[in-house]
Design a protein around this motif. Sequence first.
Motif, PDB file in Angstrom:
ATOM      1  N   ARG A  14      -0.022  30.232  11.466  1.00 19.27           N
ATOM      2  CA  ARG A  14       1.332  30.519  11.942  1.00 19.27           C
ATOM      3  C   ARG A  14       1.312  31.609  13.000  1.00 19.27           C
ATOM      4  O   ARG A  14       2.066  31.555  13.969  1.00 19.27           O
ATOM      5  N   GLN A  15       0.429  32.599  12.853  1.00 17.76           N
ATOM      6  CA  GLN A  15       0.343  33.674  13.847  1.00 17.76           C
ATOM      7  C   GLN A  15      -0.107  33.152  15.211  1.00 17.76           C
ATOM      8  O   GLN A  15       0.265  33.704  16.245  1.00 17.76           O
ATOM      9  N   LYS A  16      -0.900  32.064  15.229  1.00 14.66           N
ATOM     10  CA  LYS A  16      -1.346  31.475  16.493  1.00 14.66           C
ATOM     11  C   LYS A  16      -0.436  30.341  16.952  1.00 14.66           C
ATOM     12  O   LYS A  16      -0.694  29.711  17.985  1.00 14.66           O
ATOM     13  N   GLY A  17       0.629  30.077  16.182  1.00 15.27           N
ATOM     14  CA  GLY A  17       1.564  29.021  16.556  1.00 15.27           C
ATOM     15  C   GLY A  17       0.998  27.624  16.327  1.00 15.27           C
ATOM     16  O   GLY A  17       1.389  26.683  17.026  1.00 15.27           O
ATOM     17  N   LEU A  18       0.123  27.477  15.337  1.00 20.12           N
ATOM     18  CA  LEU A  18      -0.505  26.185  15.049  1.00 20.12           C
ATOM     19  C   LEU A  18       0.164  25.512  13.864  1.00 20.12           C
ATOM     20  O   LEU A  18       0.620  26.181  12.918  1.00 20.12           O
ATOM     21  N   GLU A  19       0.234  24.203  13.914  1.00 19.22           N
ATOM     22  CA  GLU A  19       0.722  23.421  12.774  1.00 19.22           C
ATOM     23  C   GLU A  19      -0.437  23.248  11.795  1.00 19.22           C
ATOM     24  O   GLU A  19      -1.531  22.787  12.168  1.00 19.22           O
ATOM     25  N   PHE A  20      -0.239  23.623  10.538  1.00 24.60           N
ATOM     26  CA  PHE A  20      -1.304  23.584   9.535  1.00 24.60           C
ATOM     27  C   PHE A  20      -0.859  22.703   8.377  1.00 24.60           C
ATOM     28  O   PHE A  20       0.168  22.968   7.741  1.00 24.60           O
ATOM     29  N   ASN A  21      -1.638  21.628   8.098  1.00 20.46           N
ATOM     30  CA  ASN A  21      -1.279  20.680   7.039  1.00 20.46           C
ATOM     31  C   ASN A  21      -2.492  20.411   6.141  1.00 20.46           C
ATOM     32  O   ASN A  21      -3.642  20.394   6.613  1.00 20.46           O
ATOM     33  N   ILE A  22      -2.213  20.208   4.866  1.00 18.00           N
ATOM     34  CA  ILE A  22      -3.241  19.799   3.892  1.00 18.00           C
ATOM     35  C   ILE A  22      -2.715  18.579   3.150  1.00 18.00           C
ATOM     36  O   ILE A  22      -1.596  18.605   2.620  1.00 18.00           O
ATOM     37  N   ALA A  23      -3.520  17.493   3.131  1.00 17.68           N
ATOM     38  CA  ALA A  23      -3.110  16.253   2.466  1.00 17.68           C
ATOM     39  C   ALA A  23      -4.148  15.888   1.404  1.00 17.68           C
ATOM     40  O   ALA A  23      -5.352  15.903   1.668  1.00 17.68           O
ATOM     41  N   LEU A  24      -3.641  15.566   0.205  1.00 21.00           N
ATOM     42  CA  LEU A  24      -4.502  15.156  -0.908  1.00 21.00           C
ATOM     43  C   LEU A  24      -4.125  13.726  -1.291  1.00 21.00           C
ATOM     44  O   LEU A  24      -3.003  13.481  -1.749  1.00 21.00           O
ATOM     45  N   HIS A  25      -5.037  12.781  -1.100  1.00 20.89           N
ATOM     46  CA  HIS A  25      -4.739  11.384  -1.389  1.00 20.89           C
ATOM     47  C   HIS A  25      -4.635  11.158  -2.900  1.00 20.89           C
ATOM     48  O   HIS A  25      -5.264  11.855  -3.701  1.00 20.89           O
TER      49      HIS A  25
END
Length: 465
Positions: free
Chosen positions: A328-339
């Motif tokens: 968030r500090q670098k303005g990046l979208e961060f996602n984690i997906a667990l199938h």
Amino acid sequence: MEYLKIFFMNTALLITLAYLANLIYKHTITYVPERGKKVSWVLLAIFAGWISSFFGYRLEEHVIFDLRFVPLIISTLAYPHPFILIIIGVGTGLTRLTFGINEAAVAGVLNLSILGFVCAGLSFWIRRTTASIMNKGLVTILVVNLMNVINITIFGVIPAREYITDIMPVTLPAGLGLSILFALIIRDFQLELLRNGQVVRANELLSAQTEELHKNKIVLEKRAEQLMMASQYKSEFLANMSHELRTPLNSIINLSQLIEENEASLTPEEMAEYAGIIHRSGEDLLTLINDILDLSKVEAGKLDILKEDLNVSEIPELLAVQFSVSARQKGLEFNIALHDDVPLVIHSDPQRVQQILRNLLSNAIKFTVSGHVSLNIRTLERKEGALERRWIVFDVEDSGIGIAAEKHDIIFEAFQQADQTIGRKYGGTGLGLSISNDLARLLGGFITLQSQEDQGSQFSLYLPL
């Protein structure tokens, strides 16, 4: 006396033919396959028998005395194969018909055919006996000459009494003597061929060894280049390491000194800020030291892997807490997906699995200026030979600077980064991926990379289920 003249002429012709055959063999037949050599030998032996008959002594209009059986003797010693000897015997006998078909010609065909079968029988003895080549040759010469006398006595058109009393006492000793002489000369030819063959094989072996030495030289040069590069990378690593160590140490020393000297004048907010910087610097320093210790343990083969139940469902939450703020500090979208098909629990080393994922996610965020970073946890079945294996896969994907294709291998080696300017621009020592790769291997898995320069990267950690 005429018999001796003709027999000596036959021997001279056969020696000349053998010499010419030796020259032809050196320059042509020596390069053909083994089957071609045998066929050439059969044709040469039959032709030599025909030449002997052509220049033989004509006792009567159709009766010819010669040494046409000598090539069969030599063939028995050179190629002791029954089928080949039968072909030479029958073939040499049939050439007798080229001088006219009559009773004497038929007797000649029968005589050489029988000698061919006799030599075929001798070939079995030659291949099995431990006698010397000299003894083998003497026995073969004696047997063939005696059988020739017996055949002429039984099947010949000359009366047996006349042959035994007038002709055989001259032709048999002459045939034996000239057969031995020709065999000795051919033996010299054969020894020369063997020596030439040994020289050729020695040259081939020398050429092969020279080529092998050249290849080894290239390998050694490449290895020397790699060692030189490794030395260079280690030197750069030490330079970077001194910087990486000094930065947090200086922060800790300077700020702690500042707090010590100005404790009374510092506000609580300033104290909290300085304490936070000291804490983060200490964590960076500890992480760096741990990486160096892990690398040394891996190289020494002393890194312990403690496998136990690992709750996969907890991984997204733990990593989200650690990296969402940085992203968030670098303005990046961060996602984690667990199938959904991912098992809740796997058997592995929780500490090392999280260490690998932290390294991969930390790199992804570090080298991504804008866009996204994601972690995708899934399962995969891969066929390996006849077995079907199931894996849990952790895909760490980013939209960062990417890695050129020719750099995909070296970035997994210690002290190396895709570009040495990266260490100066983004920081880091180049140990994270090397340690992660070694840890994945110790866990029974591996790490793959898909990346193109300026198009992001995807590191995938495979662990066996």
